[in-house]
Design a protein around this motif. Structure first.
Motif, PDB file in Angstrom:
ATOM      1  N   TYR A 252       0.875  -1.185   0.000  1.00  0.00           N
ATOM      2  CA  TYR A 252       0.000   0.000   0.000  1.00  0.00           C
ATOM      3  C   TYR A 252       0.909   1.232   0.000  1.00  0.00           C
ATOM      4  O   TYR A 252       1.428   1.610   1.047  1.00  0.00           O
ATOM      5  CB  TYR A 252      -0.896   0.016   1.236  1.00  0.00           C
ATOM      6  CG  TYR A 252      -2.036  -0.971   1.179  1.00  0.00           C
ATOM      7  CD1 TYR A 252      -3.351  -0.533   1.039  1.00  0.00           C
ATOM      8  CD2 TYR A 252      -1.805  -2.335   1.242  1.00  0.00           C
ATOM      9  CE1 TYR A 252      -4.397  -1.433   0.979  1.00  0.00           C
ATOM     10  CE2 TYR A 252      -2.844  -3.243   1.174  1.00  0.00           C
ATOM     11  CZ  TYR A 252      -4.136  -2.785   1.046  1.00  0.00           C
ATOM     12  OH  TYR A 252      -5.161  -3.673   0.980  1.00  0.00           O
TER      13      TYR A 252
ATOM     14  N   GLU B  22       0.384   4.410  -0.355  1.00  0.00           N
ATOM     15  CA  GLU B  22      -0.156   5.755  -0.196  1.00  0.00           C
ATOM     16  C   GLU B  22       0.604   6.588   0.841  1.00  0.00           C
ATOM     17  O   GLU B  22       1.146   6.080   1.812  1.00  0.00           O
ATOM     18  CB  GLU B  22      -1.641   5.704   0.137  1.00  0.00           C
ATOM     19  CG  GLU B  22      -1.978   4.863   1.319  1.00  0.00           C
ATOM     20  CD  GLU B  22      -3.405   4.367   1.213  1.00  0.00           C
ATOM     21  OE1 GLU B  22      -3.614   3.397   0.454  1.00  0.00           O
ATOM     22  OE2 GLU B  22      -4.284   4.924   1.875  1.00  0.00           O
TER      23      GLU B  22
ATOM     24  N   LYS C  37      -3.965   6.128  -5.759  1.00  0.00           N
ATOM     25  CA  LYS C  37      -3.508   5.473  -4.533  1.00  0.00           C
ATOM     26  C   LYS C  37      -2.821   4.151  -4.845  1.00  0.00           C
ATOM     27  O   LYS C  37      -2.056   3.647  -4.042  1.00  0.00           O
ATOM     28  CB  LYS C  37      -4.686   5.263  -3.582  1.00  0.00           C
ATOM     29  CG  LYS C  37      -4.877   6.483  -2.712  1.00  0.00           C
ATOM     30  CD  LYS C  37      -5.747   6.203  -1.531  1.00  0.00           C
ATOM     31  CE  LYS C  37      -7.160   6.012  -1.951  1.00  0.00           C
ATOM     32  NZ  LYS C  37      -8.147   6.330  -0.985  1.00  0.00           N
TER      33      LYS C  37
ATOM     34  N   ARG D 280      -3.630   1.127  -4.738  1.00  0.00           N
ATOM     35  CA  ARG D 280      -3.735   0.041  -3.763  1.00  0.00           C
ATOM     36  C   ARG D 280      -3.855  -1.283  -4.505  1.00  0.00           C
ATOM     37  O   ARG D 280      -4.351  -1.308  -5.618  1.00  0.00           O
ATOM     38  CB  ARG D 280      -4.998   0.215  -2.920  1.00  0.00           C
ATOM     39  CG  ARG D 280      -4.841   1.268  -1.883  1.00  0.00           C
ATOM     40  CD  ARG D 280      -6.042   1.277  -0.981  1.00  0.00           C
ATOM     41  NE  ARG D 280      -5.983   2.426  -0.096  1.00  0.00           N
ATOM     42  CZ  ARG D 280      -6.986   2.831   0.660  1.00  0.00           C
ATOM     43  NH1 ARG D 280      -8.125   2.188   0.636  1.00  0.00           N
ATOM     44  NH2 ARG D 280      -6.849   3.866   1.442  1.00  0.00           N
TER      45      ARG D 280
ATOM     46  N   ILE E  32      -6.683   0.978   6.951  1.00  0.00           N
ATOM     47  CA  ILE E  32      -6.100   0.073   5.952  1.00  0.00           C
ATOM     48  C   ILE E  32      -6.113  -1.373   6.417  1.00  0.00           C
ATOM     49  O   ILE E  32      -6.466  -2.272   5.659  1.00  0.00           O
ATOM     50  CB  ILE E  32      -4.644   0.496   5.628  1.00  0.00           C
ATOM     51  CG1 ILE E  32      -4.660   1.807   4.846  1.00  0.00           C
ATOM     52  CG2 ILE E  32      -3.937  -0.565   4.809  1.00  0.00           C
ATOM     53  CD1 ILE E  32      -3.299   2.309   4.490  1.00  0.00           C
TER      54      ILE E  32
END
Ligand code: UDP
Ligand code: MG
Length: 325
Positions: A180, A182, A303, A305, A190
């Motif tokens: 992740y 971000e 982002k 993800r 998260i």
């Protein structure tokens, strides 16, 4: 197999509390290692988050005196609680089977570590520490904190109620967390989205052992704002709804203005002015909302993800057999 447990403790100007934390934690580790619940390779890692006091000197001293149990990571500058935890977890993720993150101020109950380790032994990959009571918090802190969880829920952010950042995560989950990328990090949001089997253990939150809270109201509001805008596009969707309501309202205004005009109650120019104010306002908001929807999509894209996480792959092939042999 006895798991290697690493504790990650973020420290920002914690010189007042650190000696006691070290004393209590090393006692706890001794007991857990004796009971063969955790491996003797387990460690306690302090992350110095750009402290201005002697926190880092203390950490260096503990590492020097007891290198087999205490480690330290020093961040180049103050990066905030969430980033300090992340730095710790990602630095040690390949060295251990599980990580427990805990604040340095002894507000989180140390005996809960036993329960977390037990749940991990049962096979849970994430164990959330949840406060059973907020007796020691001031009414103001309690009110704002509980309001925070309610607001997040309303905004559609999936959170574990009354869970802060006291949790155990397995190495498997940490490896996924590393994907992740971000910048606006909100770990509480998260971790539940990563998935895997999880459970909750309850504990009573104590008062800060020493030192001052580094989360004044201003920082807390900032944190809540960060949480919402990092996880939810609901505020953007709200614009569309308001715009739509205004357009509907402007139609009602049209009818009212028209009837009033027919009755001869109005001054010349009033109906058209009032109606256009509402209609134009409503249309503008609606259009902004539509742009917002696209921004929401762009936001989700940037982002980057992971779109999915595979937890197991059952597949019998020659290669697998060789690997397991
Ligand atoms: N902390 C940190 N960086 C910061 C602020 C806080 O690493 O910029 C650490 C702090 O040392 C403590 C934990 O985060 O271990 C939680 O902070 P605090 O106890 O002040 O927050 P509260 O419990 O009052 O919400
Ligand atoms: Mg605290």
């Amino acid at each position: 197999m006895i798991p290697v447990l690493y504790m990650v403790i973020p420290c920002y100007n914690e010189e007042a509390v650190l000696p006691e934390t070290v004393r209590q934690l090393s006692e706890k580790y001794d007991i857990l290692i004796q009971a063969q619940k955790i491996s003797p390779l387990s460690k306690i890692v302090f992350v110095n988050d750009g402290s201005q006091d002697h926190t880092w000197q203390l950490i260096q001293q503990y590492h020097h005196d007891y290198p087999e149990i205490f480690s330290g990571i020093c961040l180049a500058h103050n990066s905030g609680h969430q980033n300090a935890i992340l730095a710790g977890m990602l630095t040690v993720k390949n060295l251990c089977d599980a990580v427990i993150t805990m604040d340095a101020d002894l507000q989180d109950d140390i005996d809960t570590i036993d329960k977390m380790v037990d749940e991990f032994a049962k096979g849970f990959q994430v164990v959330y520490g949840v406060r059973s009571a907020r007796k020691t918090d001031t009414p103001f802190k309690r009110l704002t904190a509980e309001g925070f969880y309610k607001l997040m829920q309303m905004m559609g952010v999936e959170l574990v109620y009354n869970h802060a950042d006291f949790r155990l995560m397995s190495q498997r989950v940490l490896q996924e967390l590393a994907n992740y990328p971000e910048i606006n990090l909100f770990l509480r949001g998260i971790v539940p989205t990563i998935g895997f089997s999880s459970t909750i253990v309850y504990y009573e939150r104590h008062e800060r052992f020493a030192g001052k809270s580094k989360y004044p109201l201003k920082k807390m509001l900032h944190f809540a704002g960060d949480g919402i805008t990092s996880f939810s596009v609901k505020p953007l969707k709200m614009i569309v709804n308001i715009g739509f309501l205004m357009v509907v309202f402007s139609i009602i205004m049209f009818i009212w203005a028209f009837v009033d005009k027919l009755k001869g109650n109005t001054v010349a120019g009033w109906s058209s002015t009032v109606c256009s104010i509402w209609l134009v306002g409503g249309m503008q908001l609606l259009c902004l909302g539509i742009i917002g929807e696209y921004i929401g999509k762009i936001y989700a894209e940037v982002k980057r993800r992971p779109r999915y996480i595979v937890s197991e792959f059952l597949n019998e092939s020659e290669e697998n057999k060789e690997n397991s042999a």
